[in-house]
Design a protein around this motif. Structure first.
Motif, PDB file in Angstrom:
ATOM      1  N   ILE A  29       5.346 -17.006  24.940  1.00 31.96           N
ATOM      2  CA  ILE A  29       6.159 -16.156  24.056  1.00 31.96           C
ATOM      3  C   ILE A  29       5.254 -15.598  22.960  1.00 31.96           C
ATOM      4  O   ILE A  29       4.658 -16.349  22.188  1.00 31.96           O
ATOM      5  CB  ILE A  29       7.325 -16.944  23.441  1.00 31.96           C
ATOM      6  N   PHE A  30       5.166 -14.269  22.908  1.00 33.02           N
ATOM      7  CA  PHE A  30       4.426 -13.563  21.862  1.00 33.02           C
ATOM      8  C   PHE A  30       5.462 -13.026  20.875  1.00 33.02           C
ATOM      9  O   PHE A  30       6.402 -12.327  21.269  1.00 33.02           O
ATOM     10  CB  PHE A  30       3.606 -12.411  22.457  1.00 33.02           C
ATOM     11  N   MET A  31       5.299 -13.364  19.596  1.00 36.09           N
ATOM     12  CA  MET A  31       6.353 -13.078  18.622  1.00 36.09           C
ATOM     13  C   MET A  31       5.827 -12.328  17.409  1.00 36.09           C
ATOM     14  O   MET A  31       4.692 -12.538  16.972  1.00 36.09           O
ATOM     15  CB  MET A  31       6.992 -14.395  18.155  1.00 36.09           C
ATOM     16  N   ASN A  32       6.689 -11.464  16.883  1.00 39.10           N
ATOM     17  CA  ASN A  32       6.457 -10.862  15.572  1.00 39.10           C
ATOM     18  C   ASN A  32       7.667 -11.136  14.697  1.00 39.10           C
ATOM     19  O   ASN A  32       8.806 -11.122  15.185  1.00 39.10           O
ATOM     20  CB  ASN A  32       6.230  -9.352  15.675  1.00 39.10           C
ATOM     21  N   VAL A  33       7.437 -11.393  13.417  1.00 40.94           N
ATOM     22  CA  VAL A  33       8.515 -11.604  12.449  1.00 40.94           C
ATOM     23  C   VAL A  33       8.297 -10.638  11.291  1.00 40.94           C
ATOM     24  O   VAL A  33       7.191 -10.550  10.749  1.00 40.94           O
ATOM     25  CB  VAL A  33       8.522 -13.053  11.909  1.00 40.94           C
ATOM     26  N   GLY A  34       9.348  -9.916  10.919  1.00 42.71           N
ATOM     27  CA  GLY A  34       9.218  -9.009   9.774  1.00 42.71           C
ATOM     28  C   GLY A  34      10.175  -7.839   9.883  1.00 42.71           C
ATOM     29  O   GLY A  34      11.033  -7.785  10.766  1.00 42.71           O
ATOM     30  N   ARG A  35      10.009  -6.892   8.972  1.00 41.21           N
ATOM     31  CA  ARG A  35      10.844  -5.697   8.985  1.00 41.21           C
ATOM     32  C   ARG A  35      10.488  -4.834  10.183  1.00 41.21           C
ATOM     33  O   ARG A  35       9.306  -4.631  10.500  1.00 41.21           O
ATOM     34  CB  ARG A  35      10.647  -4.886   7.696  1.00 41.21           C
ATOM     35  N   VAL A  36      11.515  -4.327  10.828  1.00 39.14           N
ATOM     36  CA  VAL A  36      11.306  -3.456  11.981  1.00 39.14           C
ATOM     37  C   VAL A  36      11.253  -2.029  11.441  1.00 39.14           C
ATOM     38  O   VAL A  36      12.253  -1.314  11.394  1.00 39.14           O
ATOM     39  CB  VAL A  36      12.425  -3.632  13.021  1.00 39.14           C
ATOM     40  N   SER A  37      10.064  -1.630  11.013  1.00 38.31           N
ATOM     41  CA  SER A  37       9.897  -0.335  10.361  1.00 38.31           C
ATOM     42  C   SER A  37       8.532   0.240  10.699  1.00 38.31           C
ATOM     43  O   SER A  37       7.632  -0.470  11.149  1.00 38.31           O
ATOM     44  CB  SER A  37      10.071  -0.466   8.839  1.00 38.31           C
ATOM     45  N   VAL A  38       8.387   1.528  10.467  1.00 38.16           N
ATOM     46  CA  VAL A  38       7.231   2.264  10.979  1.00 38.16           C
ATOM     47  C   VAL A  38       5.905   1.730  10.459  1.00 38.16           C
ATOM     48  O   VAL A  38       4.910   1.675  11.198  1.00 38.16           O
ATOM     49  CB  VAL A  38       7.386   3.770  10.678  1.00 38.16           C
ATOM     50  N   GLU A  39       5.855   1.290   9.186  1.00 34.34           N
ATOM     51  CA  GLU A  39       4.577   0.854   8.618  1.00 34.34           C
ATOM     52  C   GLU A  39       4.091  -0.467   9.211  1.00 34.34           C
ATOM     53  O   GLU A  39       2.931  -0.843   9.042  1.00 34.34           O
ATOM     54  CB  GLU A  39       4.658   0.758   7.092  1.00 34.34           C
ATOM     55  N   LYS A  40       4.962  -1.175   9.931  1.00 39.50           N
ATOM     56  CA  LYS A  40       4.570  -2.451  10.548  1.00 39.50           C
ATOM     57  C   LYS A  40       3.847  -2.250  11.885  1.00 39.50           C
ATOM     58  O   LYS A  40       3.348  -3.215  12.465  1.00 39.50           O
ATOM     59  CB  LYS A  40       5.784  -3.354  10.735  1.00 39.50           C
ATOM     60  N   ARG A  70       0.866  -1.181   0.000  1.00 40.76           N
ATOM     61  CA  ARG A  70       0.000   0.000   0.000  1.00 40.76           C
ATOM     62  C   ARG A  70       0.908   1.238   0.000  1.00 40.76           C
ATOM     63  O   ARG A  70       1.110   1.910   1.009  1.00 40.76           O
ATOM     64  CB  ARG A  70      -0.934  -0.043   1.198  1.00 40.76           C
ATOM     65  N   PHE A  71       1.449   1.485  -1.183  1.00 44.92           N
ATOM     66  CA  PHE A  71       2.455   2.525  -1.381  1.00 44.92           C
ATOM     67  C   PHE A  71       1.999   3.899  -0.886  1.00 44.92           C
ATOM     68  O   PHE A  71       2.772   4.606  -0.225  1.00 44.92           O
ATOM     69  CB  PHE A  71       2.819   2.565  -2.872  1.00 44.92           C
ATOM     70  N   PRO A  72       0.768   4.340  -1.159  1.00 44.57           N
ATOM     71  CA  PRO A  72       0.354   5.661  -0.671  1.00 44.57           C
ATOM     72  C   PRO A  72       0.423   5.783   0.851  1.00 44.57           C
ATOM     73  O   PRO A  72       0.898   6.795   1.383  1.00 44.57           O
ATOM     74  CB  PRO A  72      -1.081   5.789  -1.185  1.00 44.57           C
ATOM     75  N   GLU A  73      -0.036   4.757   1.573  1.00 45.36           N
ATOM     76  CA  GLU A  73       0.027   4.800   3.030  1.00 45.36           C
ATOM     77  C   GLU A  73       1.479   4.744   3.513  1.00 45.36           C
ATOM     78  O   GLU A  73       1.851   5.407   4.486  1.00 45.36           O
ATOM     79  CB  GLU A  73      -0.748   3.626   3.625  1.00 45.36           C
ATOM     80  N   TYR A  74       2.282   3.949   2.805  1.00 47.50           N
ATOM     81  CA  TYR A  74       3.697   3.801   3.141  1.00 47.50           C
ATOM     82  C   TYR A  74       4.410   5.149   3.063  1.00 47.50           C
ATOM     83  O   TYR A  74       5.142   5.540   3.970  1.00 47.50           O
ATOM     84  CB  TYR A  74       4.308   2.802   2.158  1.00 47.50           C
ATOM     85  N   VAL A  75       4.183   5.894   1.974  1.00 53.23           N
ATOM     86  CA  VAL A  75       4.846   7.190   1.804  1.00 53.23           C
ATOM     87  C   VAL A  75       4.261   8.228   2.756  1.00 53.23           C
ATOM     88  O   VAL A  75       4.994   9.027   3.360  1.00 53.23           O
ATOM     89  CB  VAL A  75       4.720   7.663   0.345  1.00 53.23           C
ATOM     90  N   SER A  76       2.945   8.234   2.919  1.00 56.00           N
ATOM     91  CA  SER A  76       2.296   9.215   3.792  1.00 56.00           C
ATOM     92  C   SER A  76       2.743   9.083   5.242  1.00 56.00           C
ATOM     93  O   SER A  76       2.690  10.053   6.001  1.00 56.00           O
ATOM     94  CB  SER A  76       0.777   9.081   3.706  1.00 56.00           C
ATOM     95  N   ALA A  77       3.165   7.873   5.633  1.00 58.13           N
ATOM     96  CA  ALA A  77       3.657   7.675   6.994  1.00 58.13           C
ATOM     97  C   ALA A  77       5.003   8.355   7.216  1.00 58.13           C
ATOM     98  O   ALA A  77       5.414   8.568   8.356  1.00 58.13           O
ATOM     99  CB  ALA A  77       3.775   6.189   7.301  1.00 58.13           C
TER     100      ALA A  77
END
Length: 345
Positions: free
Chosen positions: A184-195, A107-114
């Motif tokens: 254990i509660f886990m998240n996997v993925g990029r550590v970035s604002v949109e996540k 969702r490129f528009p939301e990604y950039v707007s963030a």
């Protein structure tokens, strides 16, 4: 032979759903007898993307990109991203009167707007123009299709995702890679604002929180949440074992279009807690394999009671072979072929 040229700005060394989706689909396309040629940033001189240095933007001119496409003598062209290479490939197809397909992964528009003060509506106008020039735009879910249709996108096609069920599988608790208090509660993925990781890390939960992955927000989040275990990026067997060590997989993103990591967690027998938004709604819905709630803490706690066996059985409905057959059907239809028998999904 069917020759497919895929143009993508997202490629190694990036680690994300776009790259994994293309890689796994390509492997199955080869088994189906198709020849796939890739046009990616590693063929050209690149520069780091602002705010995301791990993403390399190709600096090649139109003629250079055109030569790479023409080398492969494609029967079909698929453009996976709206970046510099995608724009030049779109131009080449339109100049040569060649039908092409695209896919809407991010969702490129939301990604950039963030990150920048640019209205999402302006960005949607640009992205819509990019995709509507093609003969078909592939999307992963019903929710995304409805959202884009309402925004004026047309000729949308379904391209789902799959799972490597041999790699991502349940493991005995004795093989856990984390010696931490449970659950254990886990998240996997990029550590970035949109996540939207802060929504998870700030929760008052029993046991431990683990983040597997790396990215531009990792350093700041480690400082803010010192009790969280940041395990860094993991791959292959090491990643699969990390998933299987969790009691609940927490997916706090509100902007992902699908969420391959949800399927990977479920295949490892790990129930999912998420918001009831695009991606989790499409994959999980009302299935008894996780908990969706606007109160993410409540979802996490409810997910503890979900059957791990049920989570695994549910994930096995998805296969990369089925996804590749969908993809192949889409590019053929987009190029005006009348299929006597549609390739089964």
């Amino acid at each position: 032979m069917t020759r497919i040229t895929i143009v993508t700005d997202a490629w190694h060394p990036q680690v994300n759903g776009v790259v994994r989706s293309i890689e796994n689909t390509n492997a199955e396309l080869a088994r189906l007898g198709a020849s796939v040629a890739m046009v990616t940033p590693d063929l050209f001189r690149t520069m780091p993307c602002p705010t995301y240095p791990e993403i390399r933007l190709a600096l090649a001119g139109y003629r250079t990109v055109a030569r790479e496409i023409e080398k492969s003598q494609p029967s079909y062209v698929h453009i996976a991203t709206e970046g510099p290479l995608g724009l030049k490939a779109r131009k080449w197809c339109m100049r040569h009167g060649m039908a092409f397909t695209t896919s809407y992964h991010t969702r490129f528009p939301e990604y950039v707007s963030a990150r920048l003060p640019i209205p999402a509506s302006w960005l949607y106008a640009l992205v819509r123009r990019f995709h509507n020039a093609g003969a078909g735009c592939m999307v992963a879910t019903d929710t995304l299709e409805r959202d884009l249709t309402a925004r004026g996108f047309h000729t949308l096609m379904r391209w789902s995702r799959g799972i490597d069920a041999d790699l991502f599988r349940p493991r005995p608790r004795t093989e856990s890679v984390f010696d931490l208090p449970r659950p254990i509660f886990m998240n996997v993925g990029r550590v970035s604002v949109e996540k939207n990781l802060e929504a998870f890390l700030a929760l008052d939960l029993p046991g431990s929180k683990v983040v597997v992955g790396d990215g531009p927000q990792r350093e700041s989040l480690e400082r803010r949440f010192p009790k969280v275990h940041f395990a860094g990026a993991r791959f292959g067997e090491e990643l699969a074992r990390a998933y299987a060590s969790a009691d609940v997989f927490v997916f706090p993103s509100r902007t992902d279009t699908f969420g391959n990591v949800i399927l990977e967690a479920l295949a490892c027998g790990v129930p999912v807690a998420a918001y009831p938004v695009m991606g989790p709604l499409d994959i999980i819905g009302s299935a008894p394999v996780g908990a969706l709630d606007d109160d993410l803490r409540a979802a996490c706690l409810r997910a503890l009671d979900v059957s791990r066996d049920e989570a695994r059985r549910f994930a096995l409905r998805y296969s990369w072979e089925g996804a590749a057959r969908q993809f192949l059907t889409n590019v053929r239809i987009a190029n005006g072929e009348k299929l006597e028998e549609e390739v089964p999904a």
